[in-house]
Scaffold this active site. Structure first.
Site, mmCIF file in Angstrom:
data_model
loop_
_atom_site.group_PDB
_atom_site.id
_atom_site.type_symbol
_atom_site.label_atom_id
_atom_site.label_comp_id
_atom_site.label_asym_id
_atom_site.label_seq_id
_atom_site.Cartn_x
_atom_site.Cartn_y
_atom_site.Cartn_z
ATOM 1 N N CYS B 37 36.189 71.729 97.903
ATOM 2 C CA CYS B 37 36.416 73.142 97.574
ATOM 3 C C CYS B 37 35.095 73.900 97.504
ATOM 4 C CB CYS B 37 37.141 73.279 96.240
ATOM 5 S SG CYS B 37 38.726 72.440 96.199
ATOM 6 N N CYS B 105 34.928 80.817 89.864
ATOM 7 C CA CYS B 105 33.713 80.186 89.308
ATOM 8 C C CYS B 105 33.745 80.221 87.786
ATOM 9 C CB CYS B 105 32.456 80.911 89.791
ATOM 10 S SG CYS B 105 32.249 80.895 91.575
#
Lengths: 405, 130
Positions: B37, B105
């Protein structure tokens, strides 16, 4: 040394000053419409366009009548693929292309699928290359077109165009190649290379943006296309629209220079690339060069810096203008479809950077760039939990990452 | 993509980079994300009593991922474990002015904190019961 250093020559190139000089008069005093037949302004425009057509044809071994001016390769691809599909759709509905094409080819192929065509997408080998045998196996009685990239825009891999073209001619199937990155970088001879249709773009070979050309073979076989832009019947009816005379003059001049300097440019960029690759691979471990080392554009390298993520790496080399892949897809966060198709894992694809070297690139710039890359990779590896695991002898592939998202 | 000044600051001067002894009973380790990812965060905490006395991170990921984890370590140091559990990804988004495509994030950073705390609790729980 002027910063930032431009190493993204696959995305675009600066207009060569010799090219610009040729273009300028056609914006002002020689502004005539090349289609105006009744006065000197038009005649000078037409003359300039015909000269450019010769220069473009000269670069690729075509005859000037086989050159259709376009706005660039995206248009050339659309015109070639849709134009051929519409013209020959009654003969068959099957098209062959590959997974490593530019988005313009892939999206055009998808469009044609919606129109009732069936498309085979060949998977390249690990180096991004399609073999003649793969094409041979994919060919069917109803195949009307094979569309394959010549020099890949992300990894530089060259397909065996001449051999695939020969096969297509043997089977009476049209062969289109996207020559955007190849034209002006490697020798191109549409006759010897058995090409029926080929696009190129001005701004990839030190010409202006917004102008390109499509080669359309006129004999053995004579290729006919259905126009995708209707209007005044310019370009022998294949592409209507007032000709962009200054742009075309620029494309012509760029092609002539590219032809003259082909060997010099190739030797120059290849020497710089070798220098860069050697420096980087010597200083860093876990570095992998993507693409076909034996069959590659001279000016391109694509390198995976394992255990470092590409976007953060680009951020760390702000004095370098580089890209993690195609400019046309870099707005998305997906890893490169080209590297994926080559079977490079997503993890490594996320760690890959493309470097392009050009006519004006110097050894000092290359040395500076290599040092910047080495410093940034080393710093980010200090931050990388994956690099730490590898140093500890942990096999990353054996870890269950299912907690990921 | 334009990064905020705070992201750039954390990227250029990441706080608390490094590793703690993951074998220690006073250290909790969280590893979240996945290489395919493009993001892996490792966040570690050292706890004395119920207070986080040290925190370290290492991150494989984009600048925003590095900044999110760097900020996370800065925030949790000195907090109690319970206080650290309260940190929300939205606070990280706000502090770093993360654009929508980078919100994942901040989510990862929150997950990393929780994962490190869970690891610590599992270890210290074992110890107390033992």
């Amino acid at each position: 040394m002027q910063l930032p250093i431009y190493l993204d020559y696959q995305a675009t190139t600066p207009v060569d000053s010799r090219v610009l000089d040729e273009m300028l008069p056609y914006f002002t005093e020689k502004f005539g419409n090349a289609a105006s037949r009744s006065h000197a302004f038009g005649w000078s425009g037409e003359e300039a366009v015909e000269k450019a057509r010769k220069q473009i044809a000269g670069l690729i071994g075509a005859s000037p009548k086989e050159i259709v001016i376009t706005s660039g390769s995206t248009e050339g691809i659309n015109l070639a693929m849709k134009g051929a599909a519409e013209m020959y759709g009654s003969k068959g509905k099957h098209i062959i292309t590959s997974l490593v094409e530019h988005k313009a080819v892939l999206d055009t192929a998808k469009h044609l699928e919606k129109e009732g065509f069936e498309v085979t997408y060949l998977t390249p080998d690990r180096n991004g290359r399609i073999s003649v045998e793969q094409v041979r196996e994919a060919l069917r009685d109803d195949t009307i077109l094979v569309a394959l990239i010549w020099g890949n825009n992300e990894i530089g891999t060259l397909n065996p165009i001449r051999e695939i073209g020969a096969l297509c001619h043997e089977k009476n199937v049209l062969f289109f190649t996207d020559g955007t990155q190849a034209a002006g970088k490697i020798p191109v001879d549409v006759i010897a290379d058995n090409i029926d249709l080929m696009c190129l773009s001005g701004h990839k070979l030190y010409g202006p943006k917004g102008v390109g050309a499509l080669y359309v073979r006129r004999r053995n076989p004579r290729v006919r296309l259905v126009a995708q832009m209707d209007g005044g019947g310019h370009e022998r009816g294949m592409r209507s629209g007032t000709l962009n005379v200054p742009g075309i003059v620029g494309l012509g001049a760029a092609c002539e220079i590219a032809q003259q300097d082909l060997e010099k440019d190739a030797a120059h960029t290849m020497a710089l690339r070798t220098r860069f690759e050697e420096k980087v691979t010597k200083a860093l471990d876990h570095v992998h060069i993507n693409g076909d080392i034996e069959n590659r554009l001279p000016n391109c390298t694509n390198i995976s810096f394992n255990y470092v993520e590409g976007e953060s790496l680009i951020m760390g080399v702000k004095d370098l203008a580089v890209s993690s892949g195609s400019a046309c897809t870099s707005a998305s966060l997906e890893p490169s479809h080209v590297l994926r198709a080559c079977g490079v894992g997503d993890e490594l694809a996320h760690s890959s950077i493309r470097f392009g070297f050009g006519r004006k690139t110097t050894e000092a710039e290359v040395d500076f760039a290599a040092d910047q890359m080495i410093t940034a990779v080393s710093r980010l590896r200090e931050l990388s939990p994956l690099y730490e695991m590898v140093q500890e002898g942990i096999d990353i592939a054996s870890i269950d990452w299912s907690g990921g998202h | 993509m334009a990064y905020s000044d705070k992201v750039l600051d954390h990227y250029n001067n990441p706080r608390n980079v490094g590793s703690l002894d993951k074998q220690s009973n006073t250290v909790g380790t969280g590893v979240v994300g996945a290489p395919e990812c493009g993001d892996v965060m490792k966040l570690q905490i050292e706890v004395e009593g119920d207070r986080i006395v040290d925190a370290k991170f290492k991150t494989f990921g984009c600048g925003s991922a590095i900044a999110s984890s760097s900020l996370a370590t800065e925030w949790i140091k000195g907090k109690t474990v319970d206080e650290a559990m309260q940190i929300k990804n939205t606070e990280i988004v706000e502090e770093l002015s993360l654009p929508p495509v980078k919100i994942h994030c901040s989510v990862l950073a929150e997950d990393a904190i929780k994962s490190a705390i869970a690891d610590y609790k599992a270890k210290s729980g074992e110890k107390k019961e033992g």
